[in-house]
Motif scaffolding. Structure first.
Motif, PDB file in Angstrom:
ATOM      1  N   ASN A 186       2.725   6.478   0.028  1.00 21.36           N
ATOM      2  CA  ASN A 186       2.531   6.916   1.403  1.00 21.36           C
ATOM      3  C   ASN A 186       3.863   6.861   2.155  1.00 21.36           C
ATOM      4  OD1 ASN A 186       1.924   6.581   4.365  1.00 21.36           O
ATOM      5  ND2 ASN A 186      -0.173   6.872   3.618  1.00 21.36           N
ATOM      6  N   ILE A 203       0.839  -1.203   0.000  1.00 19.13           N
ATOM      7  CA  ILE A 203       0.000   0.000   0.000  1.00 19.13           C
ATOM      8  C   ILE A 203       0.874   1.253   0.000  1.00 19.13           C
ATOM      9  CG2 ILE A 203      -1.815   1.249   1.211  1.00 19.13           C
ATOM     10  CD1 ILE A 203      -2.663  -1.412  -0.048  1.00 19.13           C
ATOM     11  N   ARG A 231       0.223   3.769  -3.040  1.00 14.84           N
ATOM     12  CA  ARG A 231      -0.364   5.064  -2.695  1.00 14.84           C
ATOM     13  C   ARG A 231       0.690   6.141  -2.446  1.00 14.84           C
ATOM     14  NH1 ARG A 231      -4.954   5.651  -4.501  1.00 14.84           N
ATOM     15  NH2 ARG A 231      -5.298   7.323  -2.974  1.00 14.84           N
TER      16      ARG A 231
END
Length: 277
Positions: free
Chosen positions: A94, A88, A92
């Motif tokens: 992040n 993730i 994303r």
């Protein structure tokens, strides 16, 4: 600037910089594999506990000895969490998840390195602790089917018996030689200690019965007389290239994952800072 033909105004064009697709999707793909593997290990954990009928906290904590399922659970949970954070985090972009991912991987690598160095320096202490650990679990050999299967598999593969030798099975209530022991397996060893007979395809599960009541087992031709700790010490030099290769592959994957994560973090920070190249 006015265009002479149509009088239109052309505005300057800035190309927005993006993170490296190679780094991003390489890290994403690598962690998808880890994520799925972690989920699979967790599924195996709960399936194993369900088969043993201990799929509740109270029953699990009441298990005696070393339960191999705990190792699968720990590895599976750690792999699942790291796979999720890396997957993730890369997809994303992040920074928090990527930092968490690289920090945990770096910590694991450091602990592995420290354990290897300490194990090499304190070899005698480690050997003693391993022998005590194996002897303790021999005592609960019949109480956990997974532990029983693990000990049998190790003894058959390493061609050994007990931690230091066959007499270690005196630590088990079913195999000890005391007069109070009414078990049919008294003064014996598990079938996994037996040297297989090439003339028979069927495993003789009673081959170790009464074997230690016949006197010295040092020159016995029916069971293995070498302890499993010594057998492992003899096995390691013969397979040092395989072991070293496996450790190098693990170390490379860990360092490569950290490199990908830190590279993505650097590029994301640069874009957020509004840098132009």
């Amino acid at each position: 600037r006015a265009d002479r033909a149509g009088g239109s105004v052309k505005m300057p064009f800035y190309k927005q910089r993006q993170v490296s697709c190679l780094y991003k999707y390489l890290l994403f793909g690598l962690n998808v594999v880890f994520w799925v593997a972690g989920a699979g290990l967790l599924a195996i954990t709960f399936w194993a506990w369900n088969e043993k009928g201990v799929l509740n906290i109270q029953s699990i904590t009441e298990l005696n000895g070393f339960d191999p399922v705990w190792v699968i659970l720990t590895v599976g949970l750690l792999t699942f969490i790291l796979g999720f954070a890396g997957c993730i985090g890369a997809l994303r972009e992040n920074i928090c998840l990527l930092k968490f991912f690289s920090l945990i991987i770096g910590t694991i690598f450091t602990l592995e390195l420290a354990a290897g160095i300490l194990g090499f320096v304190f070899q005698d202490w480690v050997k003693e602790q391993v022998q005590n650990f194996v002897r303790d679990n021999i005592g609960v050999y019949r109480e956990d089917i997974d532990l029983q299967n693990l000990i049998d598999a190790i003894q058959k593969y390493m061609q050994c018996c007990g931690a230091g030798g066959p007499d270690d099975w005196n630590n088990n209530v079913y195999f000890n030689c005391s007069q109070e022991n009414g078990s049919r397996e008294r003064c014996g060893v598990p079938f996994s200690c037996c040297i297989p007979d090439p003339a028979h395809n069927v495993v003789n599960t009673q081959c170790g019965y009464d074997i230690r009541s016949k006197g010295q087992v040092k020159d016995n031709l029916i069971i293995y007389t070498k302890g499993c700790v010594q057998a492992f010490e003899d096995w390691l030099p013969r397979n040092i290239y395989f072991v070293a290769g496996a450790l190098l592959v693990i170390a490379f994957l860990q360092m490569f994952s950290i490199y990908l994560a830190r590279s993505l973090i650097g590029e994301i920070k640069a874009i957020k800072a509004g840098w132009r190249f």
